[in-house]
Design a protein around this motif. Sequence first.
Motif, PDB file in Angstrom:
ATOM      1  N   ARG A 228       1.093  -1.133   0.343  1.00 45.10           N
ATOM      2  CA  ARG A 228       0.148  -0.261   0.313  1.00 45.10           C
ATOM      3  C   ARG A 228       1.060   1.142   0.087  1.00 45.10           C
ATOM      4  NH1 ARG A 228      -4.692  -1.330   4.080  1.00 45.10           N
ATOM      5  NH2 ARG A 228      -5.632  -3.242   2.983  1.00 45.10           N
ATOM      6  N   ALA A 271      -5.166  -6.445  -5.699  1.00 46.07           N
ATOM      7  CA  ALA A 271      -6.285  -5.605  -7.056  1.00 46.07           C
ATOM      8  C   ALA A 271      -7.258  -6.208  -7.663  1.00 46.07           C
ATOM      9  CB  ALA A 271      -5.212  -4.671  -8.257  1.00 46.07           C
ATOM     10  N   LEU A 274      -8.715  -7.569  -4.643  1.00 44.89           N
ATOM     11  CA  LEU A 274     -10.071  -6.758  -3.953  1.00 44.89           C
ATOM     12  C   LEU A 274     -11.094  -6.689  -5.343  1.00 44.89           C
ATOM     13  CD1 LEU A 274      -7.782  -4.307  -2.802  1.00 44.89           C
ATOM     14  CD2 LEU A 274      -9.195  -5.893  -1.365  1.00 44.89           C
ATOM     15  N   LEU A 275     -10.992  -6.700  -6.173  1.00 46.57           N
ATOM     16  CA  LEU A 275     -12.754  -6.261  -7.271  1.00 46.57           C
ATOM     17  C   LEU A 275     -13.275  -7.458  -7.078  1.00 46.57           C
ATOM     18  CD1 LEU A 275      -9.747  -4.232 -10.201  1.00 46.57           C
ATOM     19  CD2 LEU A 275     -12.055  -3.457  -9.085  1.00 46.57           C
ATOM     20  N   CYS A 278     -16.085  -6.762  -4.734  1.00 41.89           N
ATOM     21  CA  CYS A 278     -16.797  -5.518  -5.103  1.00 41.89           C
ATOM     22  C   CYS A 278     -18.189  -5.803  -4.895  1.00 41.89           C
ATOM     23  CB  CYS A 278     -16.131  -4.961  -6.443  1.00 41.89           C
ATOM     24  SG  CYS A 278     -15.373  -3.965  -5.923  1.00 41.89           S
ATOM     25  N   ILE A 283     -16.783  -1.100  -1.960  1.00 41.44           N
ATOM     26  CA  ILE A 283     -15.569  -0.479  -2.090  1.00 41.44           C
ATOM     27  C   ILE A 283     -15.270   0.255  -3.249  1.00 41.44           C
ATOM     28  CG2 ILE A 283     -14.952  -2.564  -3.432  1.00 41.44           C
ATOM     29  CD1 ILE A 283     -11.662  -2.221  -1.540  1.00 41.44           C
ATOM     30  N   ILE A 288      -9.465   1.736  -4.744  1.00 45.99           N
ATOM     31  CA  ILE A 288      -8.517   0.129  -4.286  1.00 45.99           C
ATOM     32  C   ILE A 288      -7.012   0.821  -4.847  1.00 45.99           C
ATOM     33  CG2 ILE A 288      -7.916  -2.120  -6.231  1.00 45.99           C
ATOM     34  CD1 ILE A 288     -10.933  -2.487  -5.863  1.00 45.99           C
ATOM     35  N   ARG A 291      -5.224   2.125  -1.945  1.00 42.61           N
ATOM     36  CA  ARG A 291      -4.600   0.720  -1.482  1.00 42.61           C
ATOM     37  C   ARG A 291      -3.915   0.138  -2.019  1.00 42.61           C
ATOM     38  NH1 ARG A 291     -10.769  -2.161   1.150  1.00 42.61           N
ATOM     39  NH2 ARG A 291      -8.645  -3.711   1.617  1.00 42.61           N
ATOM     40  N   CYS A 292      -3.912  -0.314  -3.087  1.00 47.17           N
ATOM     41  CA  CYS A 292      -2.839  -0.805  -3.884  1.00 47.17           C
ATOM     42  C   CYS A 292      -1.418   0.007  -4.242  1.00 47.17           C
ATOM     43  CB  CYS A 292      -3.220  -1.835  -5.310  1.00 47.17           C
ATOM     44  SG  CYS A 292      -4.419  -2.934  -4.389  1.00 47.17           S
ATOM     45  N   THR A 316     -15.022  -5.243 -12.465  1.00 44.44           N
ATOM     46  CA  THR A 316     -16.373  -5.508 -11.368  1.00 44.44           C
ATOM     47  C   THR A 316     -17.364  -5.229 -11.901  1.00 44.44           C
ATOM     48  OG1 THR A 316     -14.771  -3.204 -10.454  1.00 44.44           O
ATOM     49  CG2 THR A 316     -17.628  -4.000  -9.472  1.00 44.44           C
TER      50      THR A 316
END
Length: 327
Positions: A228, A271, A274-275, A278, A283, A288, A291-292, A316
């Motif tokens: 991050r 990423a 995290l996607l 979603c 988020i 994202i 955060r990445c 997403t």
Amino acid sequence: MQLSAQTSPGPLKHVLDDTPESREIWRQTTARFYGLKCEYAPGRSVCSTSASWNLGQLDLLQVAIANQSLSTLAPGDPHWPGDGYLYLKLVREGTMMIEQGGQARVFQSGQLILLDPKRPYRQSFNETTQLIALRIPKVMLRERGFRHDLRGLHAPDAAAPDVHAVSDLILSMADQAGATSARMRRRQGEQLLDLIDIVLDDPSVLMRARSGDATLFRAKRFIAQNLRNADLTATLIASAVSASEAHLHRLFKSEGISLMRYVWMRRLELAARLLKECNESRIQIQEIAYRCGFSTPAHFSRAFKDHYGVSPRDATMAELTGEHSDV
């Protein structure tokens, strides 16, 4: 050990009673899902139960098992689980004996055991025993710079405060019985992965890596823990692992990738994970990106599309509509 809970909406459960039909189903299930050969103690009740579910990349099994032994299937067997995992077992109640590599040890309630199944092993339960087992992909340990090859059985000191804290965390996750959301379980799995070095870091039982490998491990661990940070540079990484930048560049080049491209790849992989969440949270793409470790959302979007062939937003939408991409 291939747990169907990876795609199941809830825990995968099995129940064993003393009927011949039930014993045969349990034996087949144990081979198919866990890569283990089951043998029953003659003349004794073997009533048992099991439940398994995923914690993101990890699998968790909770079992109450009695009067049977389980041993690894041989390579070549269609249900052989392979050697791409480590197993962390926690005896919740009762006793368990494990034999591996000529070594036999009995483990009591509250003890943690770490083993590598690439060396065949046998575990025996001569009384009703409650056990929690975690299957941990070695690739996830390598990505974090953790050691992942064991010489034999390893039982970390259960009385050590940090080890005790890890045990308590595992117990609390087992008590939730897979009832939490998939997103929560993924985050719990990530938390356990980040803490697993507490039970792994015992030089007396771990294979000694060459100094270059050890430096590479430490660098990858530092990168994973600092993705991050938008200011994560080669200078910062080299300083953190007490190596020169030139030496660090040579180590990564020997693996066919440059140092900063490795950082870039790990950021994009984070990423992508995290996607995929979603559809279960609010988020945002911008969040994202930060955060990445990307300096701007625009930079993130360009890098993501260059690598995966779709924009973050399109990826997403594919998750939301049930379409599958290579992300």
